[in-house]
Design an enzyme around this catalytic site. Structure first.
Site, mmCIF file in Angstrom:
data_model
loop_
_atom_site.group_PDB
_atom_site.id
_atom_site.type_symbol
_atom_site.label_atom_id
_atom_site.label_comp_id
_atom_site.label_asym_id
_atom_site.label_seq_id
_atom_site.Cartn_x
_atom_site.Cartn_y
_atom_site.Cartn_z
ATOM 1 N N ASN A 1 1.191 -20.907 -13.664
ATOM 2 C CA ASN A 1 1.631 -21.325 -12.331
ATOM 3 C C ASN A 1 1.134 -22.734 -12.016
ATOM 4 O O ASN A 1 1.917 -23.638 -11.693
ATOM 5 C CB ASN A 1 1.121 -20.345 -11.271
ATOM 6 N N ASP A 2 -0.184 -22.928 -12.092
ATOM 7 C CA ASP A 2 -0.744 -24.249 -11.804
ATOM 8 C C ASP A 2 -0.463 -25.235 -12.933
ATOM 9 O O ASP A 2 -0.233 -26.422 -12.676
ATOM 10 C CB ASP A 2 -2.251 -24.152 -11.555
ATOM 11 N N GLU B 1 -5.409 -24.776 -16.865
ATOM 12 C CA GLU B 1 -4.284 -24.892 -15.945
ATOM 13 C C GLU B 1 -4.143 -26.298 -15.377
ATOM 14 O O GLU B 1 -3.406 -26.516 -14.414
ATOM 15 C CB GLU B 1 -4.434 -23.867 -14.800
ATOM 16 N N CYS C 1 -2.175 -15.635 -18.457
ATOM 17 C CA CYS C 1 -2.224 -14.701 -17.328
ATOM 18 C C CYS C 1 -1.312 -15.137 -16.191
ATOM 19 O O CYS C 1 -1.331 -14.544 -15.126
ATOM 20 C CB CYS C 1 -3.654 -14.541 -16.818
ATOM 21 N N ARG D 1 -11.991 -13.052 -12.788
ATOM 22 C CA ARG D 1 -11.898 -14.471 -12.454
ATOM 23 C C ARG D 1 -12.758 -14.754 -11.230
ATOM 24 O O ARG D 1 -12.606 -14.109 -10.198
ATOM 25 C CB ARG D 1 -10.445 -14.875 -12.189
ATOM 26 N N ARG E 1 4.808 -26.095 -6.372
ATOM 27 C CA ARG E 1 5.510 -24.832 -6.639
ATOM 28 C C ARG E 1 6.060 -24.186 -5.379
ATOM 29 O O ARG E 1 6.882 -23.273 -5.448
ATOM 30 C CB ARG E 1 4.586 -23.867 -7.374
ATOM 31 N N HIS F 1 0.817 -1.208 0.000
ATOM 32 C CA HIS F 1 0.000 0.000 0.000
ATOM 33 C C HIS F 1 0.852 1.260 0.000
ATOM 34 O O HIS F 1 0.432 2.297 -0.521
ATOM 35 C CB HIS F 1 -0.944 -0.017 1.210
ATOM 36 N N ARG G 1 -8.297 -10.840 -9.810
ATOM 37 C CA ARG G 1 -8.331 -11.926 -8.829
ATOM 38 C C ARG G 1 -9.324 -11.593 -7.719
ATOM 39 O O ARG G 1 -8.993 -10.881 -6.766
ATOM 40 C CB ARG G 1 -6.938 -12.160 -8.234
#
Length: 512
Positions: free
Chosen positions: A426-427, A403, A474, A304, A437, A168, A268
């Protein structure tokens, strides 16, 4: 002397170093925990009117998770200062273990709230910081509350040893045009040193010589030229390639669009759920998605749906313990197992679709039957919204996250049921390589550039194009220039990047 930073935000600032030093929160307890909470609540209530970041801090302060943890440590015999510190450590440890950079960055917010409580307990809370004009603020780490006590018009840059570009503090600094250099060895900087911070190059010059000043000026010209924003999509060998941004909140959307993104390739929504003490209402979700859609204008906002499960747990959503949660009830599986909650989100997304170019992205798809079930729920939501007289997007596009190995092999069947594919590297890498991972023992296998993963990507793109739909990516691998070149050769239609600074860079690379 020039010091390289680990990460930085864009911009250029210079001035004398102002070392921000904090004393340890130790000493005589001048107030009770209840009094400290009350005083901090009053301060945050005022700040939250102007800045949503402090509204989030207020939520942390009032979260029973924090007060319950403090009570537990008090019951164990710790004094108030020790109890607050221990409770903070407990919560920080929980957030730090989550495999999501954005969520891990929220650790700073928890630390900030707890640090202020400790300072109030010890009687050394400072209401303001007197900073000279044109200072470069140097600290081990900087929290949002620190910025609330500064006159930011006097700050030309921040330099810290710790921190994240998704924190932030970086959002606050970026909104004010203040560059931030992170991961800097600040032991090499003394109070009053002359500093030049080049955020574009990730450099901090300390008492630069004339020769260094000349080189820094040359690099600044190059950096500013290279940071030119490209607003339109780019072409690769006659093929249009969109460069999107990834986002976890409305602030992320704003940063990506300001950097020239062609839209948002992955919003997300689990971040929305992580910020709430209970499942967010339709209205709460709708307002967030609407604001994000308005920022995107006519460019796509890909929302998503709940990707909860695996390493992302919600305290208010009861799930059965699983020996292997990554192979369990997560993503679309969890959504379909909780249709009532899922429909709340779908209704909010459909309504937000009236304010922009919104798309629905379904995570963790393994079969075309899952898409069929999602479509049924979407149609139910449309009927309900129509009966209630609420506006919504009746033709909202639906896409599938590819994925899992199953979605690769069943790609043609799934492609017939959706309007687009989005590859989650990633997945996909984790499942294809059978390598957790988060496990350092098999990290050598977790490689999206492995031939097995590349072959899968090529199959995914081919399946999409045969069905007449587009395929984007993505996952984090999209930010790797070498892998991006492979993706372009494979015919990928879009790249979605988490770091907004990489958006103009990637567009230039595609053009070349």
């Amino acid at each position: 002397m020039i010091i390289k930073s680990v990460a930085s935000t864009s911009g250029y600032g210079s001035g004398k170093a102002f070392r921000l030093c904090r004393g340890d929160a130790a000493g005589t307890h001048v107030m009770s925990i209840d009094e400290a909470f009350k005083a901090e609540r009053e301060r945050l209530s005022v700040l939250s009117v102007e800045n949503d970041i402090f509204a989030a801090h207020l939520e942390i302060l009032d979260d029973p998770m924090l007060s319950d943890a403090i009570e537990e440590h008090l019951a164990g015999g710790e004094n108030p200062l020790e109890a607050v510190a221990s409770a903070c450590d407990d919560i920080v440890s929980m957030f730090s273990s989550i495999d999501d950079e954005y969520l891990r960055a929220r650790v700073d917010d928890v630390k900030d709230v707890c640090r202020n409580i400790e300072s109030r307990l010890a009687g050394n809370f400072s209401g303001s910081l007197d900073i000279p004009e044109g200072s470069v603020v140097v600290a081990d780490e900087i929290f949002p509350s620190d910025t609330s006590r500064m006159d930011l018009s006097k700050v030309s840059a921040f330099v810290t040893r710790k921190g994240s570009v998704t924190s932030h503090v970086c959002i606050i600094a970026t909104s004010r045009g203040i560059p931030v250099a992170l991961g800097v060895d600040i032991d090499m900087i003394a109070d009053g040193d002359n500093l030049i911070v080049n955020g574009n190059a990730g450099e901090v010059a300390v008492n630069p010589t004339e020769d260094e000043l000349s080189k820094l000026a040359e690099r600044r010209i190059v950096n500013e030229s290279e940071s030119e924003i490209i607003q339109e999509p780019v072409e690769y060998q006659g093929h249009i390639v969109n460069v999107y941004g990834n986002a976890g909140c409305v602030e992320d959307v704003a940063k990506a669009m300001a950097a020239g993104a062609d839209g948002i390739g992955r919003f997300r929504t689990e971040v929305v759920f992580m910020r709430s003490e209970e499942f967010p209402t339709e209205e709460e979700q709708f307002e967030i998605y609407r604001d994000a859609a308005l920022l995107c204008g006519d460019k796509p906002l890909t929302i998503r749906t709940m990707d909860i499960g695996g390493d992302k747990k919600m305290p208010y959503l009861s799930t059965e313990p699983e020996d292997n949660p990554f192979l369990g009830v997560r993503g679309v599986r969890l959504c379909l197992a909780n249709p009532g909650l899922f429909k709340i989100q779908l209704r909010a997304i459909l309504r937000a679709g009236s304010y922009g170019n919104v798309r629905i992205l379904v995570p963790m798809v393994t079969t075309s039957a899952e898409i069929d079930r999602v479509r049924v729920l979407i149609e139910e939501c449309k009927g309900e919204l129509s009966a209630e007289g609420k506006e919504f997007d009746n033709s909202i596009p639906v896409g599938a996250m590819v994925e899992t190995p199953a979605s690769v092999f069943a790609g043609r069947a799934i492609a017939e049921k959706v309007e687009f594919f989005s590859i989650g590297t990633n997945d996909l890498t984790q499942y294809i390589m059978a390598a957790d991972r988060g496990n350092s023992g098999v990290s050598i296998l977790y490689n999206p550039k492995d031939i097995a993963v590349k072959n899968a990507v090529e199959v995914i793109v081919a399946n999409a194009h045969e069905a007449g739909i587009k395929a984007g990516i993505c996952g984090e691998a999209a930010s790797d220039p070498e892998f991006a070149e492979f993706l372009l050769e494979a015919g990928i239609d879009s790249l979605s990047l988490s770091d907004p600074r990489m958006i103009p860079v990637t567009k230039r690379l595609i053009r070349r």
